[in-house]
Scaffold this motif. Structure first.
Motif, short mmCIF file in Angstrom:
data_model
loop_
_atom_site.label_atom_id
_atom_site.label_comp_id
_atom_site.label_asym_id
_atom_site.label_seq_id
_atom_site.Cartn_x
_atom_site.Cartn_y
_atom_site.Cartn_z
N ASP A 67 0.83 -1.21 0.00
CA ASP A 67 0.00 0.00 0.00
C ASP A 67 0.86 1.25 0.00
N LEU A 68 1.86 1.30 0.89
CA LEU A 68 2.70 2.50 1.00
C LEU A 68 3.58 2.72 -0.22
N ARG A 69 4.00 1.65 -0.87
CA ARG A 69 4.76 1.82 -2.11
C ARG A 69 3.89 2.48 -3.19
N ARG A 70 2.63 2.14 -3.20
CA ARG A 70 1.70 2.67 -4.19
C ARG A 70 1.25 4.09 -3.84
N ASP A 71 0.95 4.32 -2.56
CA ASP A 71 0.47 5.62 -2.08
C ASP A 71 1.08 5.82 -0.69
N PRO A 72 2.02 6.75 -0.54
CA PRO A 72 2.78 6.86 0.70
C PRO A 72 2.03 7.45 1.89
N ARG A 73 0.79 7.88 1.70
CA ARG A 73 0.06 8.49 2.81
C ARG A 73 -0.31 7.45 3.87
N PHE A 74 -0.16 7.87 5.14
CA PHE A 74 -0.48 6.98 6.25
C PHE A 74 -1.02 7.78 7.43
N ALA A 75 -1.66 7.06 8.33
CA ALA A 75 -2.02 7.58 9.65
C ALA A 75 -1.60 6.51 10.65
N LEU A 76 -1.09 6.96 11.78
CA LEU A 76 -0.57 6.04 12.79
C LEU A 76 -1.19 6.41 14.13
N GLN A 77 -1.78 5.44 14.80
CA GLN A 77 -2.47 5.64 16.07
C GLN A 77 -1.71 4.91 17.16
N ALA A 78 -1.33 5.63 18.23
CA ALA A 78 -0.66 4.97 19.36
C ALA A 78 -1.65 4.04 20.05
N ASN A 79 -1.16 2.90 20.48
CA ASN A 79 -1.98 1.95 21.22
C ASN A 79 -2.48 2.64 22.49
N PRO A 80 -3.81 2.70 22.68
CA PRO A 80 -4.32 3.39 23.86
C PRO A 80 -4.13 2.62 25.16
N ALA A 94 0.18 11.64 11.19
CA ALA A 94 -0.13 11.44 9.78
C ALA A 94 1.05 11.93 8.95
N GLY A 95 1.18 11.39 7.76
CA GLY A 95 2.26 11.83 6.88
C GLY A 95 2.42 10.95 5.67
N ARG A 96 3.67 10.91 5.22
CA ARG A 96 4.04 10.11 4.05
C ARG A 96 5.17 9.18 4.47
N ALA A 97 5.13 7.95 3.99
CA ALA A 97 6.17 6.96 4.29
C ALA A 97 7.00 6.74 3.03
#
Length: 157
Positions: A67-80, A94-97
């Motif tokens: 997925d990231l190779r195709r579209d580098p956008r991501f969101a990352l959520q810390a484990n609550p 959020a950002g680009r990988a």
């Protein structure tokens, strides 16, 4: 506009320290990527803060890596964590990988982290860091940082 972890830490050291503590409290977190059809995919992930970067390591040909190779956008959520306390609040990034292809850079990461070989390695470029927490059992506080912008704080009752 994007920034790496070192630039974020320089701009907002307290928020960066809180974010690292939240991600350091647990091993596994939630990564959101985009599938081929544009729909979201969420998966578990370990992260590393190392040498001024936020790194994402993945198994070879995992769907999240593809997925990231195709579209580098991501969101990352810390484990609550367990229960409802969420010590330190809820932290999202959020950002680009950007995949690391340089063998020397990848080898240096591998020496430090010792991941199972082979692996995909992504360096992150941040577009937003958000922390949400409760203050004085009364206010919902949302801190929002974006590159080139001052930290915004919103309080709601």
């Amino acid at each position: 506009m994007t920034a790496n972890w070192a630039a974020f830490t320089e701009a907002e050291p307290d928020l960066a320290r809180t974010a690292e503590e939240r991600f350091g409290a647990f091993t596994h977190h939630v990564l959101a990527t985009l599938r081929k059809d544009g729909s979201p995919r969420t998966t578990g992930l370990e992260v590393r803060f190392l040498n001024g970067e936020l790194w994402l390591g993945m198994m070879p040909d995992s769907l999240k890596a593809l997925d990231l190779r195709r579209d580098p956008r991501f969101a990352l959520q810390a484990n609550p964590g367990e229960g409802q306390s969420m010590g330190g609040g809820d932290v999202r990034i959020a950002g680009r990988a950007i995949e690391v292809e340089d063998p020397k850079q990848k080898a240096a990461y591998g020496e430090e982290v010792e991941p199972p070989e082979p692996f995909h390695l992504f360096r992150t470029e941040l577009t937003e860091v958000v922390r949400t927490f409760v203050e004085d059992d009364k206010y919902l506080v949302v801190q929002i940082w974006q590159p080139g912008m001052p930290l915004r704080t919103i309080k709601r009752t």
